[in-house]
Design an enzyme around this catalytic site. Structure first.
Site, PDB file in Angstrom:
ATOM      1  N   GLY A 186    -174.429 -32.859  88.979  1.00 15.87           N
ATOM      2  CA  GLY A 186    -174.624 -32.014  87.796  1.00 15.87           C
ATOM      3  C   GLY A 186    -173.355 -31.245  87.469  1.00 15.87           C
ATOM      4  O   GLY A 186    -173.403 -30.074  87.119  1.00 15.87           O
ATOM      5  N   GLY A 215    -171.233 -30.106  89.332  1.00 15.21           N
ATOM      6  CA  GLY A 215    -170.989 -29.008  90.280  1.00 15.21           C
ATOM      7  C   GLY A 215    -172.140 -28.010  90.334  1.00 15.21           C
ATOM      8  O   GLY A 215    -172.214 -27.204  91.258  1.00 15.21           O
ATOM      9  N   TYR A 272    -158.542 -39.788  80.921  1.00 17.40           N
ATOM     10  CA  TYR A 272    -158.406 -38.629  81.809  1.00 17.40           C
ATOM     11  C   TYR A 272    -156.934 -38.186  81.844  1.00 17.40           C
ATOM     12  O   TYR A 272    -156.101 -38.820  82.453  1.00 17.40           O
ATOM     13  CB  TYR A 272    -158.891 -38.938  83.229  1.00 17.40           C
TER      14      TYR A 272
END
Ligand code: ATR
Length: 341
Positions: free
Chosen positions: A208, A210, A60
């Site tokens: 999902g 958002g 990330y």
């Protein structure tokens, strides 16, 4: 205010908040990185509310999300459970999966440095390296546990047979999967395997990504560099179908007195005491909304009604791009382990 309780993950003693926090979107994939101090404040707020299970990965950023967490952890390390991951990496400009023992060790030591902590609570293999026998990867993880650098071991997006082989080398504490109303393909084999072996289940993207918060409107809020712009389920050819599902979810949520995203989270959270969801957010208001979902009570009839709308193959379009699904649990078998070498 709702209480955020605790859940046991696996059989080795790890105890985490019953809802965790996915930190990826603070630095990576979901638009530009968010302001650092705001994210540190958000993490402190989450921990103050009892959301102490913080989830990151070295990919990330890459790396910047772990560095952010490292800053946020100052003074609160003992209150939190840190989960990070290794195995997805850029090497000489190429993106791929790495799980050989030397890489595992180097990645762990680098994560410890960035997080500026002495040990990682839960260290996952982010994706399985199909060129390395899982026993070899696990052998190194076992050594890292013995050295106190990591407390517990997890796998993400691993098949049932890979989980079984890994668990035979060293106990797996948690398996992380995309498990949500529109991603239910792990229910046939992986979830029963985890349960048989006493392994905890951590669900990423429970909202999902958002979509269960705002449906097709989600797309209007995405910047051009947002990864979700290329997810098949959010492409125009699939959107109308998926929006109809969202509409039905919204109707039930109205009746239940909650929002669609809270209903979607509540569904995951009702899957069992061995299941912990890690919704991602970058906003205090949304974090509060997500915590509220813990108090949404779903009856067996509610669950049946929701599942009738969202059977296993309900969504149109794949859950991820083909080049990412290449690394998913469906493709996570590793070569046999030759114990002579
Ligand atoms: P991931 O695990 O990939 O982060 P997710 O948890 O399914 O995916 O969804 C994360 C997305 O849902 C984020 O875009 C987040 O947006 P913010 O950062 O703006 O919060 C969004 N999200 C999370 N909780 C939400 C809520 N309560 N209402 C609306 N959107 C929410």
């Amino acid at each position: 205010m709702e209480n955020v309780g605790r859940k046991k993950l696996g059989q080795q003693g790890l105890c985490v908040s019953e809802q965790g926090l996915g930190c990826m979107g603070m630095s990576f994939l979901y638009g530009p990185p968010k302001p650092e101090q705001e994210m540190i404040d958000l993490i402190h707020y989450a921990v103050g509310r009892g959301v102490t299970f913080l989830n990151t990965s070295d990919i990330y950023g890459p790396e910047t999300n772990e560095i952010l967490l490292g800053k946020a952890l100052k003074g609160i390390r003992e209150k939190v459970q840190i989960a990070t991951m290794f195995g997805l990496a850029w090497t000489n400009g190429e993106f791929g999966v790495k799980g050989d023992p030397a890489y595992v060790r180097a990645a762990c030591e680098a994560s410890l440095k960035r997080l500026d902590i002495d040990y990682i609570d839960l260290y996952y293999q982010h994706r399985v390296d199909t060129t390395v026998p899982i026993e070899a990867t696990m052998g190194e993880l076992k050594k890292l546990v013995e050295e106190g650098k990591i407390k517990y071991v997890g796998l993400s997006e691993a098949s049932a047979s890979t989980i079984r082989r890994a668990h035979a080398v060293h106990p797996i504490t948690a398996v992380q999967l995309e498990w949500s109303l529109w991603s239910r393909d792990s229910e046939a084999q992986i979830i029963p395997t985890c349960r048989e072996l006493g392994i905890g289940i951590v669900t990423y993207s429970p909202l999902g990504r958002g979509f269960f918060a705002s449906g097709a409107k989600l797309l209007e809020s995405l910047t051009d560099d947002d990864f979700r712009k290329v997810i098949p389920r959010l492409q125009s050819e699939n959107l109308e179908h998926n929006q109809a599902l969202f509409q039905k979810l919204s109707e039930i949520s109205l009746r239940k007195g909650c929002s669609p995203s809270q209903l979607a989270l509540a569904w995951v959270q009702h899957q069992g005491n061995d299941v912990v969801s890690i919704p991602g957010t970058t906003k205090i208001k949304n974090l509060d909304d997500n915590i509220f979902s813990i108090s949404v009570n779903l009856t067996a009839d509610d669950m049946r009604e929701i599942e009738a709308i969202f059977p296993v193959d309900a969504a149109a379009g794949a859950r991820n791009r083909a080049d990412h699904l290449e690394f998913s649990w469906m493709n996570s078998e590793t070569p046999p382990y030759n114990t002579l070498h």
